[in-house]
Design a protein around this motif. Sequence first.
Motif, PDB file in Angstrom:
ATOM      1  N   ARG A  50      30.644 -21.241  17.600  1.00 57.54           N
ATOM      2  CA  ARG A  50      29.638 -21.085  18.668  1.00 57.54           C
ATOM      3  C   ARG A  50      29.834 -19.764  19.411  1.00 57.54           C
ATOM      4  NH1 ARG A  50      29.473 -27.319  20.550  1.00 57.54           N
ATOM      5  NH2 ARG A  50      27.729 -27.917  19.211  1.00 57.54           N
ATOM      6  N   ARG A  53      28.388 -17.044  17.343  1.00 55.66           N
ATOM      7  CA  ARG A  53      26.918 -17.064  17.432  1.00 55.66           C
ATOM      8  C   ARG A  53      26.456 -16.470  18.758  1.00 55.66           C
ATOM      9  NH1 ARG A  53      23.446 -20.169  14.219  1.00 55.66           N
ATOM     10  NH2 ARG A  53      21.946 -18.971  15.416  1.00 55.66           N
ATOM     11  N   ALA A  54      27.200 -16.713  19.820  1.00 63.33           N
ATOM     12  CA  ALA A  54      26.818 -16.219  21.147  1.00 63.33           C
ATOM     13  C   ALA A  54      27.062 -14.715  21.285  1.00 63.33           C
ATOM     14  CB  ALA A  54      27.580 -16.969  22.225  1.00 63.33           C
ATOM     15  N   SER A  55      27.947 -14.163  20.463  1.00 68.47           N
ATOM     16  CA  SER A  55      28.265 -12.742  20.600  1.00 68.47           C
ATOM     17  C   SER A  55      27.645 -11.895  19.493  1.00 68.47           C
ATOM     18  CB  SER A  55      29.784 -12.541  20.647  1.00 68.47           C
ATOM     19  OG  SER A  55      30.394 -13.019  19.459  1.00 68.47           O
ATOM     20  N   HIS A  56      28.208 -11.913  18.317  1.00 68.13           N
ATOM     21  CA  HIS A  56      27.805 -10.997  17.241  1.00 68.13           C
ATOM     22  C   HIS A  56      26.782 -11.551  16.257  1.00 68.13           C
ATOM     23  CE1 HIS A  56      31.793  -9.588  18.533  1.00 68.13           C
ATOM     24  NE2 HIS A  56      31.232  -8.410  18.397  1.00 68.13           N
ATOM     25  N   TYR A  57      26.679 -12.844  16.134  1.00 66.15           N
ATOM     26  CA  TYR A  57      25.877 -13.443  15.064  1.00 66.15           C
ATOM     27  C   TYR A  57      24.815 -14.376  15.621  1.00 66.15           C
ATOM     28  CZ  TYR A  57      29.683 -11.508  12.371  1.00 66.15           C
ATOM     29  OH  TYR A  57      30.600 -10.642  11.836  1.00 66.15           O
ATOM     30  N   GLY A  58      24.041 -13.886  16.564  1.00 64.54           N
ATOM     31  CA  GLY A  58      23.004 -14.689  17.209  1.00 64.54           C
ATOM     32  C   GLY A  58      21.992 -15.268  16.247  1.00 64.54           C
ATOM     33  N   LYS A  59      21.695 -14.538  15.174  1.00 67.79           N
ATOM     34  CA  LYS A  59      20.747 -15.027  14.167  1.00 67.79           C
ATOM     35  C   LYS A  59      21.466 -15.696  13.003  1.00 67.79           C
ATOM     36  CE  LYS A  59      17.221 -11.662  15.304  1.00 67.79           C
ATOM     37  NZ  LYS A  59      16.366 -10.577  14.839  1.00 67.79           N
TER      38      LYS A  59
END
Length: 183
Positions: A50, A53-59
């Motif tokens: 998570r 996802r919140a930092s570098h890999y939002g998509k």
Amino acid sequence: MMEITLIQGDITEQWVDAVVNAANSSLLGGGGVDGAIHRKGGPEVLAACRALRASHYGKGLATGQAVATTAGNLPATWVIHMVGPVYSAGAPERAALLASCYRESLRVADELGVRTLALPAVSAGIYGWPLRDAARIALGTVRDTPSGLSEARFVLFGPETYEVFEAVRREWGEGLGHGSMVD
């Protein structure tokens, strides 16, 4: 020199520096290897995913790429998450994406200083990759990718997967290490 070994077993039970997760692009868990790693790794793995996802890999993580997190409750130190391609007979470029999964996992492992790595048969389950071709790409890519690993251990779920990987290994000779039937 890296030894490539094959065992039939459960990747979540491997005492190695890192395990490779055949993740989906969301990084938030799923079925197969991904679900097993998230269940056994516990909330620490999900929390780390998570945070990614919140930092570098939002998509989400792109197909063919890899990224590491803590292993939580697994006997390993790290989980290297990578996203394999869905098989498509009319899309030969997808084989390059499958090879990229293994190369990227080895790259991340080297960055972490990993010496022992457990890998699954990526895309050979629900993603529909023909098993013999998946074995050829996996073993060939790991064999041909320079790495500081001492052992790349393919942990194969079920006798059919193990037997196919072992047959490909035998065809290529002793340069790939040895196999072992383990439950």
